[in-house]
Scaffold this motif. Sequence first.
Motif, PDB file in Angstrom:
ATOM      1  N   TRP A  75      10.568 -30.231   9.985  1.00 40.64           N
ATOM      2  CA  TRP A  75      10.742 -31.550  10.583  1.00 40.64           C
ATOM      3  C   TRP A  75      12.110 -32.130  10.198  1.00 40.64           C
ATOM      4  O   TRP A  75      12.873 -32.600  11.048  1.00 40.64           O
ATOM      5  N   GLY A  76      12.414 -32.120   8.921  1.00 36.80           N
ATOM      6  CA  GLY A  76      13.699 -32.649   8.454  1.00 36.80           C
ATOM      7  C   GLY A  76      14.883 -31.860   8.975  1.00 36.80           C
ATOM      8  O   GLY A  76      15.890 -32.439   9.425  1.00 36.80           O
ATOM      9  N   LEU A  77      14.790 -30.546   8.936  1.00 39.20           N
ATOM     10  CA  LEU A  77      15.891 -29.702   9.406  1.00 39.20           C
ATOM     11  C   LEU A  77      16.124 -29.896  10.899  1.00 39.20           C
ATOM     12  O   LEU A  77      17.265 -30.029  11.356  1.00 39.20           O
ATOM     13  N   TRP A  78      15.044 -29.948  11.678  1.00 39.55           N
ATOM     14  CA  TRP A  78      15.166 -30.155  13.120  1.00 39.55           C
ATOM     15  C   TRP A  78      15.792 -31.518  13.404  1.00 39.55           C
ATOM     16  O   TRP A  78      16.664 -31.643  14.268  1.00 39.55           O
ATOM     17  N   SER A  79      15.387 -32.538  12.663  1.00 39.92           N
ATOM     18  CA  SER A  79      15.936 -33.883  12.866  1.00 39.92           C
ATOM     19  C   SER A  79      17.419 -33.932  12.546  1.00 39.92           C
ATOM     20  O   SER A  79      18.194 -34.576  13.271  1.00 39.92           O
TER      21      SER A  79
END
Length: 183
Positions: A75-79
């Motif tokens: 989630w964080g990496l994609w964001s």
Amino acid sequence: MASDPDDRWVIRAGGLGVTVVATLVTAVVELYLTPLRVAGAPIGASVVFAVAVNWVLAWFALHTTRRRWAVSVPWGLWSVVMVLAAGARTPEGDHLLFRNDVPSVGDLIPLAMILLGSLSFAVFAYRMILGKTRAPTPRQPPVGGPGSSTGASLHRDPGRLPADPLTRDARVAAVRRRVAGRR
């Protein structure tokens, strides 16, 4: 063999590594799908792809690591990838996600992709918190083997709580019955 409790970290680290690589690859594919058009009209394939793939990435991270916090990694990496892509400009001065400085209908697709892609992770995490999506628990072999008087194993991973409080209560009751039978 990776089924030994001491070797589980290898599977968890490998699962997290595959999740990171898959997140980066799918984020780039989503960015390339954003301007996709059929007969000059935007079709929004990146939105559908982002929602479906992000759900699968969250599921994969949870099930390979068996840790809830692992959902935050993709989630964080994609964001971060999406924020960097939304603010970046090409050498010609164009935005990567938005064609012009004046918003158009085609510019809603990147916004919808970012919003719904992140919402896919959020809904997965919310369902996980409510207990509707659970990480699998490792199965333990019986303590004494077949035919032993000790019954099934009550051993669990010391770093984790039981998934279901009723299961814990049933285990406690079984231990109390066993102890009462020895007196």
